[in-house]
Scaffold this motif. Structure first.
Motif, mmCIF file in Angstrom:
data_model
loop_
_atom_site.group_PDB
_atom_site.id
_atom_site.type_symbol
_atom_site.label_atom_id
_atom_site.label_comp_id
_atom_site.label_asym_id
_atom_site.label_seq_id
_atom_site.Cartn_x
_atom_site.Cartn_y
_atom_site.Cartn_z
ATOM 1 N N GLY A 93 5.284 -3.821 1.641
ATOM 2 C CA GLY A 93 3.993 -4.260 2.317
ATOM 3 C C GLY A 93 2.919 -4.479 1.112
ATOM 4 N N SER A 94 1.769 -4.895 1.448
ATOM 5 C CA SER A 94 0.637 -4.963 0.758
ATOM 6 C C SER A 94 -0.009 -3.641 0.427
ATOM 7 C CB SER A 94 -0.494 -6.050 1.336
ATOM 8 O OG SER A 94 -0.833 -5.381 2.502
ATOM 9 N N ASP A 95 -0.763 -3.371 -0.800
ATOM 10 C CA ASP A 95 -1.588 -2.322 -0.998
ATOM 11 C C ASP A 95 -2.628 -1.968 0.022
ATOM 12 O OD1 ASP A 95 -0.249 -2.409 -3.320
ATOM 13 O OD2 ASP A 95 -1.796 -3.336 -4.448
ATOM 14 N N ARG A 96 -3.238 -3.049 0.677
ATOM 15 C CA ARG A 96 -4.224 -2.689 1.972
ATOM 16 C C ARG A 96 -3.374 -2.060 3.058
ATOM 17 N NH1 ARG A 96 -9.111 -0.788 2.617
ATOM 18 N NH2 ARG A 96 -9.984 -1.854 4.340
ATOM 19 N N SER A 97 -2.235 -2.701 3.456
ATOM 20 C CA SER A 97 -1.571 -2.195 4.593
ATOM 21 C C SER A 97 -1.109 -0.622 4.241
ATOM 22 C CB SER A 97 -0.380 -2.742 5.101
ATOM 23 O OG SER A 97 -0.731 -4.280 5.338
ATOM 24 N N PHE A 98 -0.886 -0.184 3.083
ATOM 25 C CA PHE A 98 -0.376 1.079 2.664
ATOM 26 C C PHE A 98 -1.845 2.024 2.610
ATOM 27 C CE2 PHE A 98 0.442 4.520 -0.299
ATOM 28 C CZ PHE A 98 1.572 5.206 0.251
#
Length: 263
Positions: A93-98
């Protein structure tokens, strides 16, 4: 400059192009320029329906096992960045999702700062330093220790208070005054205690060297100064390259303690 067409005209251009008609033929049929046909032939048609953006974290990317791994990693190591934590755990996943995943589970990285564990090489450095000091004839009785202390106070009567002292009953007139700060230097050893050097200026290399030379060279001590060694911490003003030659000319043997020697 290519004119901006309405959605209906854009659909007409794309419909004619899908039929296999060329740009010139489509331009003559719709009565537009060839550049307009080229621009709107491959563009996506924007619908009037508003775009729905899902800001919730994707549950299939981070199952319950991921939450346990994140909590265990934070417990064993200090992280100040969610991106670094995600890379160490190799999560998808993306950094924003994490970041949304951490926020949804109420996990704050800034609340888990811990003191780094004591490493064995620090002990080794201390033993090496002690062995080297003793091999040169510097016995513990011949060591001198110096340090500085900052004392703050308030009020026109210069009532000084230590930084570690809780100030619970402060006069009203004193609490409105500007703080007063003093820097105090001193040196002690076996059978020796220097006079205190007090200044309102911030400690730097020049002030520290003046206090050191005046406090040691003019003092009466037994054994004499040339047989002793001065041990200091690793403060920046203790290692000022401009002032170190002055300390050597004053016949002061200056050594520095290894890191974490006070813990």
């Amino acid at each position: 400059m290519v004119p901006r067409l309405s959605l209906s005209n854009q659909r007409k251009i794309q419909k004619e192009r899908r039929k296999g008609k060329g740009r010139n033929e489509t331009a003559r049929h719709l009565k537009v320029s060839v550049n307009t046909v080229s621009k709107y032939s491959h563009t996506l048609i924007v619908t009037d329906r508003p775009r729905v953006v899902n800001h919730k974290p994707q549950s299939h990317l981070y199952p319950n096992k991921t939450l346990k791994n994140v909590q265990l990693a934070i417990k064993n190591k200090t992280y100040s960045s969610a991106i670094q934590l995600k890379r160490d755990l190799k999560l998808p996943g993306s950094d924003r999702s994490f970041q949304r995943f951490l926020k949804a589970n109420k996990i704050g990285l800034h609340k888990h700062h811990k003191v780094p564990p004591f490493q064995p090489h620090h002990i080794k450095n201390r033993f090496d330093f002690a062995k080297e000091t003793l091999s040169k004839g510097y016995l513990p009785d011949l060591c001198l220790f110096d340090d500085e202390k900052t004392v703050r106070g308030r009020g026109p009567d210069k009532y000084y208070r230590s930084l570690s002292e809780k100030d619970t009953q402060r006069p009203e007139s004193e609490s409105r005054a500007h703080p007063i700060k003093l820097n105090i230097w001193g040196c002690v050893g076996v059978g020796f205690k220097s006079n205190l050097f007090i200044t309102e200026e911030n400690i730097n290399g020049r002030i520290y060297t003046d206090a050191l030379i005046n406090g040691l060279t003019n003092a009466q001590m037994d054994p004499p100064l040339d047989t002793r060694v001065l041990l200091s911490d690793n403060a920046g003003w203790h290692k000022n390259k401009t002032e170190l030659p002055r300390i050597e000319l004053a016949n002061i043997s200056h050594k520095f303690l290894p890191p974490l020697s006070a813990t």
